[in-house]
Design an enzyme around this catalytic site. Structure first.
Site, PDB file in Angstrom:
ATOM      1  N   LYS A  13       0.830  -1.213   0.000  1.00 32.18           N
ATOM      2  CA  LYS A  13       0.000   0.000   0.000  1.00 32.18           C
ATOM      3  C   LYS A  13       0.866   1.266   0.000  1.00 32.18           C
ATOM      4  CE  LYS A  13      -2.166  -1.071   3.845  1.00 32.18           C
ATOM      5  NZ  LYS A  13      -1.617  -2.386   4.269  1.00 32.18           N
ATOM      6  N   ARG A  87      -9.460   0.507   9.366  1.00 35.99           N
ATOM      7  CA  ARG A  87      -9.014  -0.852   9.662  1.00 35.99           C
ATOM      8  C   ARG A  87     -10.058  -1.623  10.440  1.00 35.99           C
ATOM      9  NH1 ARG A  87      -3.314   0.028   9.322  1.00 35.99           N
ATOM     10  NH2 ARG A  87      -1.993  -1.723   9.818  1.00 35.99           N
ATOM     11  N   ARG A 126      12.198  -6.894   4.239  1.00 31.95           N
ATOM     12  CA  ARG A 126      12.276  -5.453   4.488  1.00 31.95           C
ATOM     13  C   ARG A 126      13.098  -5.192   5.747  1.00 31.95           C
ATOM     14  NH1 ARG A 126       6.612  -2.376   4.944  1.00 31.95           N
ATOM     15  NH2 ARG A 126       6.429  -3.278   7.007  1.00 31.95           N
ATOM     16  N   ARG A 138      11.659  -1.396  11.798  1.00 33.97           N
ATOM     17  CA  ARG A 138      10.384  -1.185  12.503  1.00 33.97           C
ATOM     18  C   ARG A 138      10.255  -2.174  13.651  1.00 33.97           C
ATOM     19  NH1 ARG A 138       5.266  -0.380   8.526  1.00 33.97           N
ATOM     20  NH2 ARG A 138       4.319  -1.565  10.228  1.00 33.97           N
ATOM     21  N   ARG A 149      -0.229  -8.905  13.664  1.00 30.24           N
ATOM     22  CA  ARG A 149      -0.736  -7.957  12.652  1.00 30.24           C
ATOM     23  C   ARG A 149      -1.605  -8.678  11.622  1.00 30.24           C
ATOM     24  NH1 ARG A 149       4.904  -5.750  11.099  1.00 30.24           N
ATOM     25  NH2 ARG A 149       3.923  -4.684   9.350  1.00 30.24           N
TER      26      ARG A 149
HETATM   27  P1  ADP Z   1       1.178  -2.420   8.409  1.00 29.07           P
HETATM   28  O1  ADP Z   1       2.501  -2.479   7.699  1.00 29.07           O
HETATM   29  O2  ADP Z   1       1.006  -3.517   9.420  1.00 29.07           O
HETATM   30  O3  ADP Z   1       0.026  -2.278   7.478  1.00 29.07           O
HETATM   31  P2  ADP Z   1       0.944   0.361   9.387  1.00 29.07           P
HETATM   32  O4  ADP Z   1       2.203   1.094   9.157  1.00 29.07           O
HETATM   33  O5  ADP Z   1      -0.234   0.728   8.573  1.00 29.07           O
HETATM   34  O6  ADP Z   1       1.272  -1.180   9.331  1.00 29.07           O
HETATM   35  O7  ADP Z   1       0.522   0.465  10.943  1.00 29.07           O
HETATM   36  C1  ADP Z   1       1.403   0.071  11.970  1.00 29.07           C
HETATM   37  C2  ADP Z   1       0.642  -0.090  13.290  1.00 29.07           C
HETATM   38  O8  ADP Z   1      -0.016   1.154  13.627  1.00 29.07           O
HETATM   39  C3  ADP Z   1      -0.479  -1.125  13.294  1.00 29.07           C
HETATM   40  O9  ADP Z   1      -0.025  -2.443  13.526  1.00 29.07           O
HETATM   41  C4  ADP Z   1      -1.352  -0.589  14.446  1.00 29.07           C
HETATM   42  O10 ADP Z   1      -0.778  -0.856  15.708  1.00 29.07           O
HETATM   43  C5  ADP Z   1      -1.287   0.910  14.221  1.00 29.07           C
HETATM   44  N1  ADP Z   1      -2.357   1.407  13.306  1.00 29.07           N
HETATM   45  C6  ADP Z   1      -2.155   1.996  12.091  1.00 29.07           C
HETATM   46  N2  ADP Z   1      -3.329   2.351  11.539  1.00 29.07           N
HETATM   47  C7  ADP Z   1      -4.305   1.955  12.412  1.00 29.07           C
HETATM   48  C8  ADP Z   1      -5.720   2.007  12.401  1.00 29.07           C
HETATM   49  N3  ADP Z   1      -6.392   2.556  11.372  1.00 29.07           N
HETATM   50  N4  ADP Z   1      -6.391   1.499  13.479  1.00 29.07           N
HETATM   51  C9  ADP Z   1      -5.740   0.965  14.508  1.00 29.07           C
HETATM   52  N5  ADP Z   1      -4.405   0.867  14.582  1.00 29.07           N
HETATM   53  C10 ADP Z   1      -3.683   1.353  13.545  1.00 29.07           C
END
Ligand code: ADP
Length: 194
Positions: A13, A87, A126, A138, A149
């Protein structure tokens, strides 16, 4: 045009959002990036969510809805890309209300489909590449958090596929293609609604 990029962690994404920002002047709203920024700068909210994020769990709807709400004002011609938000179903309802209250619409939702085995490989790679290059890894890019996740994705987020399909707003692209071909598929999906 306002769009959602929907897909599991590692689906690509962020990569595709960056291209859309470059090529179409869109504004990327990544709740993951916003939360990591809050964590790094040590704001009260950042400190509160740090451990939850590192474990790979979702932070509360209230926090992320608040973050998105702060960003929706103002005109931007290219529109918004919602990346990693919504989400949960509650977040999807909140987004619909927020957009409506600002006279904006959601034009389409693009689901990026990638098999689990590939997701795990991509994220492990990554992390390994970042570590080898001396870049920060990360805190949630480890096997244990990744499992959490993925579980959170299937349990909380994947119901959004049915939610947006029922509204006639869902389009799916094959996220296993090359970055270029995924980008071309997304362009095709955007053509369908422009
Ligand atoms: P990923 O690579 O898992 O898609 P993101 O960078 O989008 O990760 O998000 C990292 C973390 O931030 C998630 O695992 C969660 O803890 C938190 N997070 C991000 N966006 C949301 C959301 N919309 N609702 C709840 N938690 C979120």
């Amino acid at each position: 045009m306002n769009i959602i990029l929907l897909g599991p962690p590692g689906a690509g994404k962020g990569t595709q959002a960056a291209r859309l920002v470059e090529e179409r002047n869109m504004v990327q709203l990544s709740t993951g990036d916003m939360l990591r920024a809050a964590k790094t700068s040590g704001t009260e909210m950042g400190n509160k969510v740090a451990a939850v994020m590192d474990r790979g769990e979702l932070v509360t709807d209230e926090i992320v809805i608040g973050l998105i709400e702060e960003q929706l004002d103002g005109d931007n011609k290219g529109g918004f890309i919602f990346d990693g938000f919504p989400r949960t179903l509650a977040q999807a309802d909140a987004l619909a209300d927020l957009l409506a209250s600002k006279g904006k619409t959601l034009d389409t939702v693009i689901e990026m489909r990638v098999k689990d085995e590939v997701l795990v490989d991509r994220i492990v790679n990554r992390a390994a590449e970042a570590a080898a290059a001396g870049q920060p890894v990360r805190a949630d890019d480890n096997a244990e958090s990744l499992k959490v996740r993925l579980m959170a994705y299937y349990k909380e987020t994947s119901p959004l596929i049915g939610y947006y399909h029922a509204k006639g707003q869902l389009q799916s692209v094959d996220g296993l293609q090359s970055i270029e071909d995924v980008a071309a598929s997304i362009s095709g999906a955007l053509e369908n609604v422009s």
